[in-house]
Design a protein around this motif. Structure first.
Motif, PDB file in Angstrom:
ATOM      1  N   GLY A 192       0.952  -1.173  -0.144  1.00 26.78           N
ATOM      2  CA  GLY A 192      -0.132   0.084   0.044  1.00 26.78           C
ATOM      3  C   GLY A 192       0.863   1.242   0.231  1.00 26.78           C
ATOM      4  N   VAL A 193       1.895   1.328   0.794  1.00 26.46           N
ATOM      5  CA  VAL A 193       2.777   2.501   0.576  1.00 26.46           C
ATOM      6  C   VAL A 193       3.494   2.786  -0.517  1.00 26.46           C
ATOM      7  CG1 VAL A 193       4.795   3.248   1.858  1.00 26.46           C
ATOM      8  CG2 VAL A 193       3.174   2.287   3.422  1.00 26.46           C
ATOM      9  N   LEU A 194       3.824   1.447  -1.101  1.00 27.41           N
ATOM     10  CA  LEU A 194       4.653   1.620  -2.340  1.00 27.41           C
ATOM     11  C   LEU A 194       3.486   2.261  -3.557  1.00 27.41           C
ATOM     12  CD1 LEU A 194       6.926   1.114  -4.246  1.00 27.41           C
ATOM     13  CD2 LEU A 194       5.946  -1.254  -4.630  1.00 27.41           C
ATOM     14  N   LEU A 195       2.271   1.800  -3.385  1.00 30.73           N
ATOM     15  CA  LEU A 195       1.088   2.407  -4.537  1.00 30.73           C
ATOM     16  C   LEU A 195       0.945   3.711  -4.036  1.00 30.73           C
ATOM     17  CD1 LEU A 195      -1.109  -0.625  -4.324  1.00 30.73           C
ATOM     18  CD2 LEU A 195      -0.028   0.056  -6.401  1.00 30.73           C
ATOM     19  N   LEU A 196       1.123   4.444  -2.681  1.00 27.50           N
ATOM     20  CA  LEU A 196       0.880   5.799  -2.663  1.00 27.50           C
ATOM     21  C   LEU A 196       1.792   6.461  -3.066  1.00 27.50           C
ATOM     22  CD1 LEU A 196      -0.524   7.901  -1.061  1.00 27.50           C
ATOM     23  CD2 LEU A 196       0.684   7.329   1.152  1.00 27.50           C
ATOM     24  N   LEU A 197       3.294   6.028  -3.033  1.00 25.17           N
ATOM     25  CA  LEU A 197       4.373   6.726  -3.703  1.00 25.17           C
ATOM     26  C   LEU A 197       4.174   6.767  -5.041  1.00 25.17           C
ATOM     27  CD1 LEU A 197       7.447   4.967  -1.676  1.00 25.17           C
ATOM     28  CD2 LEU A 197       6.315   7.198  -1.356  1.00 25.17           C
ATOM     29  N   VAL A 198       3.774   5.737  -5.811  1.00 23.30           N
ATOM     30  CA  VAL A 198       3.650   5.795  -7.105  1.00 23.30           C
ATOM     31  C   VAL A 198       2.354   6.812  -7.656  1.00 23.30           C
ATOM     32  CG1 VAL A 198       2.681   4.712  -9.185  1.00 23.30           C
ATOM     33  CG2 VAL A 198       4.131   3.300  -7.590  1.00 23.30           C
ATOM     34  N   MET A 199       1.366   6.807  -6.585  1.00 21.88           N
ATOM     35  CA  MET A 199       0.321   7.956  -6.785  1.00 21.88           C
ATOM     36  C   MET A 199       0.878   9.516  -6.704  1.00 21.88           C
ATOM     37  SD  MET A 199      -3.183   6.336  -5.124  1.00 21.88           S
ATOM     38  CE  MET A 199      -3.891   7.795  -5.502  1.00 21.88           C
ATOM     39  N   ILE A 200       1.638   9.450  -5.726  1.00 18.61           N
ATOM     40  CA  ILE A 200       2.465  10.745  -5.502  1.00 18.61           C
ATOM     41  C   ILE A 200       3.098  11.466  -6.653  1.00 18.61           C
ATOM     42  CG2 ILE A 200       4.139  12.139  -3.913  1.00 18.61           C
ATOM     43  CD1 ILE A 200       2.905  10.419  -1.643  1.00 18.61           C
ATOM     44  N   VAL A 201       3.920  10.281  -7.134  1.00 21.69           N
ATOM     45  CA  VAL A 201       4.711  10.717  -8.250  1.00 21.69           C
ATOM     46  C   VAL A 201       3.979  10.930  -9.481  1.00 21.69           C
ATOM     47  CG1 VAL A 201       6.613   9.835  -9.847  1.00 21.69           C
ATOM     48  CG2 VAL A 201       6.648   9.599  -7.642  1.00 21.69           C
ATOM     49  N   GLN A 202       2.915  10.139  -9.883  1.00 24.35           N
ATOM     50  CA  GLN A 202       2.253  10.474 -11.151  1.00 24.35           C
ATOM     51  C   GLN A 202       1.206  11.625 -10.859  1.00 24.35           C
ATOM     52  OE1 GLN A 202       1.773   8.858 -13.568  1.00 24.35           O
ATOM     53  NE2 GLN A 202       2.824   6.772 -13.403  1.00 24.35           N
ATOM     54  N   TRP A 203       0.807  11.997  -9.492  1.00 25.78           N
ATOM     55  CA  TRP A 203       0.204  13.537  -9.554  1.00 25.78           C
ATOM     56  C   TRP A 203       1.367  14.543  -9.615  1.00 25.78           C
ATOM     57  CZ3 TRP A 203      -4.095  15.371  -9.911  1.00 25.78           C
ATOM     58  CH2 TRP A 203      -5.311  14.784  -9.788  1.00 25.78           C
ATOM     59  N   CYS A 204       2.423  14.486  -9.336  1.00 28.21           N
ATOM     60  CA  CYS A 204       3.476  15.237  -9.779  1.00 28.21           C
ATOM     61  C   CYS A 204       3.821  15.456 -11.126  1.00 28.21           C
ATOM     62  CB  CYS A 204       4.892  14.937  -8.848  1.00 28.21           C
ATOM     63  SG  CYS A 204       6.216  15.829  -9.414  1.00 28.21           S
ATOM     64  N   VAL A 205       3.635  14.193 -11.679  1.00 27.46           N
ATOM     65  CA  VAL A 205       3.803  14.414 -13.364  1.00 27.46           C
ATOM     66  C   VAL A 205       2.611  14.867 -14.069  1.00 27.46           C
ATOM     67  CG1 VAL A 205       3.899  12.947 -15.337  1.00 27.46           C
ATOM     68  CG2 VAL A 205       5.187  12.525 -13.499  1.00 27.46           C
ATOM     69  N   ALA A 206       1.321  14.758 -13.200  1.00 28.23           N
ATOM     70  CA  ALA A 206       0.142  15.491 -13.695  1.00 28.23           C
ATOM     71  C   ALA A 206       0.109  16.871 -13.810  1.00 28.23           C
ATOM     72  CB  ALA A 206      -1.118  14.915 -13.041  1.00 28.23           C
ATOM     73  N   ILE A 207       0.553  17.318 -12.633  1.00 26.28           N
ATOM     74  CA  ILE A 207       0.625  18.879 -12.384  1.00 26.28           C
ATOM     75  C   ILE A 207       1.635  19.346 -13.379  1.00 26.28           C
ATOM     76  CG2 ILE A 207       1.328  20.537 -10.934  1.00 26.28           C
ATOM     77  CD1 ILE A 207       0.453  18.408  -8.414  1.00 26.28           C
ATOM     78  N   ILE A 208       2.748  18.722 -13.515  1.00 27.83           N
ATOM     79  CA  ILE A 208       3.942  19.338 -14.766  1.00 27.83           C
ATOM     80  C   ILE A 208       3.140  19.426 -16.034  1.00 27.83           C
ATOM     81  CG2 ILE A 208       6.161  18.883 -15.624  1.00 27.83           C
ATOM     82  CD1 ILE A 208       6.850  17.277 -13.095  1.00 27.83           C
ATOM     83  N   LEU A 209       2.470  18.302 -16.311  1.00 28.26           N
ATOM     84  CA  LEU A 209       1.826  18.342 -17.756  1.00 28.26           C
ATOM     85  C   LEU A 209       0.911  19.322 -17.915  1.00 28.26           C
ATOM     86  CD1 LEU A 209       1.418  14.245 -18.082  1.00 28.26           C
ATOM     87  CD2 LEU A 209       3.221  15.900 -19.171  1.00 28.26           C
ATOM     88  N   GLY A 210       0.223  19.805 -16.783  1.00 34.55           N
ATOM     89  CA  GLY A 210      -0.642  20.935 -16.726  1.00 34.55           C
ATOM     90  C   GLY A 210      -2.044  20.538 -17.559  1.00 34.55           C
ATOM     91  N   GLY A 211      -2.239  19.528 -17.353  1.00 38.87           N
ATOM     92  CA  GLY A 211      -3.800  18.727 -18.125  1.00 38.87           C
ATOM     93  C   GLY A 211      -4.903  19.148 -17.380  1.00 38.87           C
ATOM     94  N   ARG A 212      -5.465  20.456 -17.821  1.00 35.38           N
ATOM     95  CA  ARG A 212      -6.606  20.794 -17.303  1.00 35.38           C
ATOM     96  C   ARG A 212      -7.824  19.740 -17.424  1.00 35.38           C
ATOM     97  NH1 ARG A 212      -6.790  25.836 -21.084  1.00 35.38           N
ATOM     98  NH2 ARG A 212      -6.206  24.311 -22.344  1.00 35.38           N
ATOM     99  N   GLY A 213      -7.906  19.070 -18.729  1.00 40.17           N
ATOM    100  CA  GLY A 213      -8.968  18.249 -18.827  1.00 40.17           C
ATOM    101  C   GLY A 213      -8.695  16.992 -17.732  1.00 40.17           C
ATOM    102  N   LEU A 214      -7.503  16.627 -17.598  1.00 40.75           N
ATOM    103  CA  LEU A 214      -7.137  15.351 -16.508  1.00 40.75           C
ATOM    104  C   LEU A 214      -7.690  15.871 -15.055  1.00 40.75           C
ATOM    105  CD1 LEU A 214      -5.899  12.866 -15.363  1.00 40.75           C
ATOM    106  CD2 LEU A 214      -3.635  14.218 -15.432  1.00 40.75           C
ATOM    107  N   TRP A 215      -7.165  17.085 -14.782  1.00 41.54           N
ATOM    108  CA  TRP A 215      -7.704  17.457 -13.375  1.00 41.54           C
ATOM    109  C   TRP A 215      -9.318  17.708 -13.424  1.00 41.54           C
ATOM    110  CZ3 TRP A 215      -4.054  22.312 -13.747  1.00 41.54           C
ATOM    111  CH2 TRP A 215      -2.784  21.847 -13.780  1.00 41.54           C
TER     112      TRP A 215
END
Length: 459
Positions: A192-215
């Protein structure tokens, strides 16, 4: 060869081509193909194998209420193909959508076994985990290499355009959340902790991408889930926490650390207020729909008329209106509305679990994103969406075995999928690198993915 042995061979082939499809967004197999063409090839291979499995595996059936509009949709689509200006391209688009329907049908039948559902979902999570790891490695390399250049555009792999990464994330993030909650319920805290870390990194990537439609898609899908059944509030809370931690991680990686080291990071445009030319695409698609109201211009035929922006309208309803016509689009909307209503009703029942809430968020989020992006155009995204729809349907509906008379219909549907897509793989795919180079030299057009990498129908 006995039937049991044939079924075993088919299942092995399904697993192998499913892994090939998953890997098509992780590593390039060679220098000849880009990410988009590689994923299209893997998609078509998986569709063909799934279609052929109808012949050998014990099959299940849908209700007549679902079958009739589905049959009508593809009959209208085939008539549109015959009337199209470029029928050989139109039939490829039509056959690939028919193949995706058969993929949904195959997953729907196979996903009755719990371990098969788990296998598919964990495969999706594994792809997301590899992407997160690759991002961290590339970020570290920006400092270790000594170049001292932090360019966010160089930190992503797996897709020919970073925006397509966001399309994948709209499906990935809810699946990571549901798996994380399942791990917590099963006391698998380390996973579960490993999955949470992946989620955090993926959200970091999502913020960098600036995907308004994704958000927007993530927000609306999770809010709608809570409105349907308040017991799923933990999924919304978990996604909110992961997004908050992801923003903090983004601030650390691209604000604080570069400031401490005296670097000026190169970032994508994070906040954009315009439509990036979509208003023009939508107007052109609407004009095409009005000019061809009954059958549309033909599947894929928005890409037959060159424009300086994109080879698809970035809006799924307008795309279908322009290419398939009003009657076929209405049938597609009826099928979509039927699925949403049935899904909402199941979520309110006592049988609903966190799995169902996560699938709802992934599918509804993709449908929201499809209103402003090409979710139903990009091969990797649309294939995973079809797989998740099959999983959701397996949860919501009983699956009686198919009768022999109705089995004939599915066998007939397999024939054009295998013939048309098989021809595309055998004759077109090997020549893609050369044909794309020739096209670029002749027209100098930018890349605009639609079916193969070059999105415009060749003259």
């Amino acid at each position: 060869m006995s039937l049991m042995r044939c079924q075993s061979v088919v299942m092995v082939a399904l697993v192998l081509f499913f892994f090939e499809f998953c890997l098509s967004a992780i590593t390039l197999w060679g220098s000849s193909f880009g990410w988009h063409d590689q994923q299209r090839i893997a998609q078509l291979c998986l569709i063909i194998v799934c279609s052929l499995s109808v012949v050998f595996l014990p099959q299940t059936t849908f209700s007549y209420k679902l079958q009739m509009p589905l049959v009508g949709l593809f009959i209208l689509g085939f008539v549109s193909v015959l009337a199209a200006q470029w029928p050989t391209w139109a039939v490829q688009e039509w056959a690939h959508y028919l193949g995706l329907a058969l993929l949904v049908f195959t997953v729907y039948g196979l996903a009755q076994e719990v371990w098969r559902r788990e296998f598919i979902l964990w495969a999706l999570a594994l792809v997301g985990g590899v992407h997160a790891f690759q991002f961290l490695v590339l970020y570290s390399a920006a400092f270790i290499s000594g170049v001292r250049l932090l360019d966010a555009n160089l930190l992503f792999g797996g897709f020919s355009n970073p925006r397509f990464f966001g399309q994948f994330q709209i499906l990935l993030l809810p699946v990571l959340a549901l798996l994380l909650m399942q791990c917590w319920q099963r006391q698998s805290r380390k996973v579960g902790v490993l999955l949470l870390l992946v989620m955090i990194v993926q959200w970091c990537v999502a913020i960098i991408l600036g995907g308004r439609g994704l958000w927007l898609g993530v927000l609306l899908s999770h809010v709608s889930l809570v409105l349907v059944n308040r017991k799923f509030w933990r999924l919304l809370a978990l996604q909110t926490m992961a997004a908050t931690l992801g923003f903090s991680f983004y601030s650390l990686l691209f604000k604080l650390i570069p400031y401490w080291l005296g670097l000026e990071p190169i970032l994508r445009d994070e906040i954009r207020t315009g439509l990036s030319g979509r208003e023009l695409l939508w107007q052109w698609a609407w004009d095409m729909a009005l000019a061809n109201p009954w059958l549309g211009a033909g599947p894929m035929h928005f890409a037959a008329t060159y424009n300086p922006i994109a080879a698809h309208p970035h809006q799924v309803i307008l795309q279908w209106l322009a290419e398939w016509g009003f009657p076929a689009t209405v049938l597609a909307l009826v099928l979509g509305a039927w699925g949403v209503v049935k899904g909402a009703a199941f979520l309110r029942s006592s049988k609903a679990a966190v799995l169902d809430g996560g699938l709802w968020c992934a599918i509804v989020g993709a449908l929201v994103l499809a209103q402003v992006d090409g979710v139903f155009v990009m091969p990797y995204t649309e294939t995973w969406l079809a797989i998740l729809i099959g999983l959701a349907m397996a949860r919501c509906h009983s699956v009686p075995l198919i009768h022999s008379r109705r089995r004939v219909f599915y066998l007939i549907a397999v024939i054009p999928v295998v013939l048309v897509l098989g021809q595309a793989l055998i004759l077109q795919a090997p020549a893609l690198p050369a044909s794309e180079r020739a096209y670029m030299m002749q027209y100098g057009a930018d890349w605009a993915p639609r079916f193969w990498q070059q999105g415009w129908i060749s003259r």
